[in-house]
Design a protein around this motif. Structure first.
Motif, PDB file in Angstrom:
ATOM      1  N   ARG A   1       0.827  -1.339  -0.036  1.00 37.88           N
ATOM      2  CA  ARG A   1       0.038   0.109   0.126  1.00 37.88           C
ATOM      3  C   ARG A   1       0.863   1.223  -0.097  1.00 37.88           C
ATOM      4  N   VAL A   2       0.803   1.938  -0.999  1.00 37.26           N
ATOM      5  CA  VAL A   2       1.642   3.110  -1.090  1.00 37.26           C
ATOM      6  C   VAL A   2       0.903   4.526  -1.083  1.00 37.26           C
ATOM      7  N   THR A   3       1.339   5.322  -0.193  1.00 38.82           N
ATOM      8  CA  THR A   3       1.021   6.922  -0.207  1.00 38.82           C
ATOM      9  C   THR A   3       2.136   7.615  -0.411  1.00 38.82           C
ATOM     10  N   GLY A   4       1.990   8.683  -0.946  1.00 39.04           N
ATOM     11  CA  GLY A   4       3.188   9.677  -1.180  1.00 39.04           C
ATOM     12  C   GLY A   4       2.971  10.884  -1.616  1.00 39.04           C
ATOM     13  N   SER A   5       4.173  11.651  -2.018  1.00 42.66           N
ATOM     14  CA  SER A   5       3.545  12.975  -2.377  1.00 42.66           C
ATOM     15  C   SER A   5       4.957  13.511  -3.384  1.00 42.66           C
ATOM     16  N   LYS A   6       5.193  14.637  -3.990  1.00 44.29           N
ATOM     17  CA  LYS A   6       6.163  14.896  -4.591  1.00 44.29           C
ATOM     18  C   LYS A   6       6.862  16.169  -4.268  1.00 44.29           C
ATOM     19  N   GLU A   7       8.190  16.155  -4.496  1.00 41.66           N
ATOM     20  CA  GLU A   7       9.104  17.420  -3.977  1.00 41.66           C
ATOM     21  C   GLU A   7       9.938  17.853  -4.918  1.00 41.66           C
ATOM     22  N   VAL A   8      10.026  19.254  -5.221  1.00 41.90           N
ATOM     23  CA  VAL A   8      10.700  19.774  -6.387  1.00 41.90           C
ATOM     24  C   VAL A   8      11.645  20.538  -5.583  1.00 41.90           C
ATOM     25  N   ARG A   9      12.787  20.382  -6.202  1.00 39.16           N
ATOM     26  CA  ARG A   9      14.100  21.003  -5.915  1.00 39.16           C
ATOM     27  C   ARG A   9      14.642  21.578  -7.065  1.00 39.16           C
ATOM     28  N   GLU A  10      15.536  22.878  -6.808  1.00 35.51           N
ATOM     29  CA  GLU A  10      16.326  23.568  -7.813  1.00 35.51           C
ATOM     30  C   GLU A  10      17.651  23.444  -7.558  1.00 35.51           C
ATOM     31  N   GLU A  11      18.585  23.053  -8.519  1.00 34.07           N
ATOM     32  CA  GLU A  11      20.031  22.694  -8.490  1.00 34.07           C
ATOM     33  C   GLU A  11      20.720  23.811  -9.325  1.00 34.07           C
ATOM     34  N   GLU A  12      21.770  24.213  -9.075  1.00 32.47           N
ATOM     35  CA  GLU A  12      22.733  24.888  -9.988  1.00 32.47           C
ATOM     36  C   GLU A  12      23.519  24.116 -10.962  1.00 32.47           C
ATOM     37  N   ILE A  13      23.476  24.769 -12.145  1.00 34.38           N
ATOM     38  CA  ILE A  13      24.393  23.907 -13.382  1.00 34.38           C
ATOM     39  C   ILE A  13      25.707  24.409 -13.457  1.00 34.38           C
ATOM     40  N   PRO A  14      26.728  23.864 -13.293  1.00 32.11           N
ATOM     41  CA  PRO A  14      27.816  24.631 -13.315  1.00 32.11           C
ATOM     42  C   PRO A  14      28.339  25.152 -14.683  1.00 32.11           C
ATOM     43  N   PHE A  15      28.995  26.253 -14.940  1.00 29.21           N
ATOM     44  CA  PHE A  15      29.315  26.756 -16.159  1.00 29.21           C
ATOM     45  C   PHE A  15      30.607  26.318 -16.480  1.00 29.21           C
ATOM     46  N   LYS A  16      30.985  26.402 -17.802  1.00 26.59           N
ATOM     47  CA  LYS A  16      32.360  25.815 -18.203  1.00 26.59           C
ATOM     48  C   LYS A  16      33.176  26.932 -18.557  1.00 26.59           C
ATOM     49  N   VAL A  17      34.575  26.775 -18.681  1.00 27.51           N
ATOM     50  CA  VAL A  17      35.417  27.854 -18.802  1.00 27.51           C
ATOM     51  C   VAL A  17      36.172  27.725 -20.189  1.00 27.51           C
ATOM     52  N   GLN A  18      36.278  28.677 -20.831  1.00 28.96           N
ATOM     53  CA  GLN A  18      36.783  28.888 -22.255  1.00 28.96           C
ATOM     54  C   GLN A  18      37.851  29.432 -22.187  1.00 28.96           C
ATOM     55  N   ARG A  19      39.119  29.103 -22.419  1.00 35.78           N
ATOM     56  CA  ARG A  19      40.435  29.797 -22.473  1.00 35.78           C
ATOM     57  C   ARG A  19      40.732  30.292 -24.020  1.00 35.78           C
ATOM     58  N   GLU A  20      41.149  31.430 -24.079  1.00 33.09           N
ATOM     59  CA  GLU A  20      41.423  32.109 -25.393  1.00 33.09           C
ATOM     60  C   GLU A  20      42.912  32.608 -25.281  1.00 33.09           C
ATOM     61  N   ASP A  21      43.991  32.462 -26.152  1.00 32.86           N
ATOM     62  CA  ASP A  21      45.414  33.177 -26.258  1.00 32.86           C
ATOM     63  C   ASP A  21      44.937  34.509 -26.700  1.00 32.86           C
ATOM     64  N   ASP A  22      45.920  35.265 -25.907  1.00 29.65           N
ATOM     65  CA  ASP A  22      45.772  36.767 -26.061  1.00 29.65           C
ATOM     66  C   ASP A  22      47.555  37.446 -26.174  1.00 29.65           C
ATOM     67  N   PRO A  23      47.860  37.652 -27.323  1.00 39.89           N
ATOM     68  CA  PRO A  23      49.239  38.017 -27.468  1.00 39.89           C
ATOM     69  C   PRO A  23      49.579  39.420 -26.927  1.00 39.89           C
TER      70      PRO A  23
END
Length: 485
Positions: A320-342
């Motif tokens: 016998r199953v009773t339950g509910s739902k829970e919503v959470r927010e998580e941060e998505i890490p960003f990526k680092v792009q490296r560019e050459d600079d003379p």
């Protein structure tokens, strides 16, 4: 006329008033002694050359006998047919057969002597009778052999009996004559090659393929049974209370059939603290639960998959199953792009664009099963905002080898005093940074990019030397004396 000598030559005598049957009687009884001149024996003349005259022809012979029926004209019953007389032959009257008493006695004695010795036949007659006897014997023997080879057999092919006659010697030859083909799965009794006799019964049962599925296990078998019931009995399948996909009385053709059998099993259903045991031939656990009178609501489920096959002795627990739902927010890490600079010295990295993290919304399912809280389960994810990458400029410009007028100073001592020798150090206010705690505007006036703490230690030292050439030790009022120490 005197009696002829039986051992001497015989002379032909004229036939006078003697019928064919009378001549046959004389020849049959072998009268070689005294004879009546009116009735000479057959051996006394050549029967093939003697002239035969019909009875009643005038002048042919002297008629010494007149039948009694011509004198009395009284009808008499017909005489019985005698042995050996032919149809149409005249039967002599008693007066015609009578002779002298002496002749009659001699004939009787001759008959007794004939019966005492084998009958003597002329040589020519023996030569004619021998081939005929051989032919008769050959035909009689062939007929006997023909009859002996013929056999009355009852042939039962797949339950259809019939009686036939055959000259086959064994079962294989009989089946070939009757065009009955048997295979590896067919049953023949008696076995092929067995000898057969008249009155035998030959039984042929064709094999039939059955694709049999018993309680979820599938296999292919061969059977000689005619019906589903006979096939189950032959294979030892317990059919009492079982489910059958085909009727028990269904005929199994030579092409076979597919048969699904679910035997009766005992399954226990645990629900709401009560145990219910049912006898079932159901195909799924879901059907067993329904047969037990247990209803599932909402998210209710069972301890085993509902579509699985129930096994004998199995225990199924209703959850016998009773339950509910829970919503959470998580941060998505960003990526680092490296560019050459003379424009930047080697070892210098400057953040050109600051990255922005994304946002993910995660939904978890919270369940309570039979009163016990379960670990949250991931129900789904949704990306609300995509992350933005961070762009970093990387210097490729070669560093200056020296700054005239400042190379011999104690820059290591100054760095230790200002930042503790840490290239990425920043003061609590966030205004000064790097080894020499330079302000961002001062750093950029010296040709630097970004903030000083982001540059390499070598670049920080080179630009600090340029600042000393311009302003001396004044930018470091507390630690500047270390340059000369």
């Amino acid at each position: 006329m005197p009696d002829p000598d039986p051992s001497g030559p015989l002379r032909p005598l004229e036939r006078v008033g003697v019928s064919n049957s009378q001549y046959s009687q004389y020849w049959q009884y072998g009268t070689y002694e005294a004879y009546d001149p009116a009735y000479p024996p057959a051996y006394a003349y050549d029967v093939h050359s003697a002239q035969t005259l019909a009875y009643g022809v005038p002048g042919a012979y002297e008629d010494t006998y007149r039948p009694a029926y011509e004198a009395a004209q009284v009808p008499e019953p017909p005489l019985p047919r005698q042995v050996g007389s032919a149809a149409g032959e005249e039967v002599p009257a008693p007066a015609a057969r009578a002779g002298t008493r002496a002749g009659t006695g001699r004939r009787r004695r001759a008959a007794r002597r004939r019966r005492a010795r084998p009958m003597e036949l002329p040589d020519g007659s023996m030569r004619r009778l021998l081939p005929q006897a051989l032919v008769v014997a050959f035909l009689a023997g062939g007929t006997t052999a023909f009859v002996a080879k013929d056999k009355a057999i009852e042939l039962n092919v797949d339950g259809k009996p019939r009686t036939l006659h055959t000259f086959a010697d064994d079962v294989t030859e009989l089946l070939a004559q009757e065009n009955v083909d048997v295979g590896a799965h067919d049953v023949v009794a008696p076995a092929p090659g067995s000898a057969i006799r008249s009155g035998d019964e030959i039984v042929v049962q064709y094999g039939r393929p059955v694709r049999l599925t018993i309680d979820g296990h599938r296999r292919e078998v061969w059977t000689t049974a005619d019906t589903v019931q006979e096939a189950l009995e032959e294979m030892g399948v317990r059919a009492q209370g079982a489910y059958l996909s085909a009727a028990r009385s269904r005929h199994i053709g030579r092409a076979g059939l597919s048969l699904d059998v679910r035997t009766e099993r005992s399954v226990t259903v645990m629900a709401d603290g009560h145990a219910r045991t049912v006898r079932t031939n159901a195909a799924t656990v879901q059907e067993v639960v329904e047969q037990a009178g247990v209803l599932l609501h909402g998210e209710d489920t069972t301890s085993v998959p509902a579509d699985s096959f129930p096994r004998d002795g199995q225990t199924v627990t209703v959850l016998r199953v009773t339950g509910s739902k829970e919503v959470r927010e998580e941060e998505i890490p960003f990526k680092v792009q490296r560019e050459d600079d003379p424009g930047l010295f080697k070892g210098t990295e400057v953040v050109d664009r600051v990255g922005q993290p994304g946002l993910r919304r995660i939904t978890y399912s919270l369940r309570i099963v039979n009163g016990v809280r379960q670990k949250p389960r991931l129900a789904g994810t949704e990306v609300v905002r995509e992350p933005q990458p961070q762009v970093v400029k990387v210097g490729t410009k070669p560093l200056p080898t020296s700054v005239r007028g400042a190379d011999d100073l104690n820059w290591k001592g100054l760095a230790a005093c200002e930042s503790g020798g840490r290239p990425h150090a920043v003061d609590p206010s966030g205004t000064y940074g790097g080894l020499y705690q330079l302000e961002s505007r001062t750093w950029q006036s010296l040709g630097g990019t970004g903030r000083p703490e982001d540059a390499s230690p070598a670049e920080q030292t080179a630009r600090a030397k340029k600042l000393y050439v311009r302003r001396g030790a004044s930018p470091w009022p507390h630690c500047g004396a270390r340059l000369h120490g």
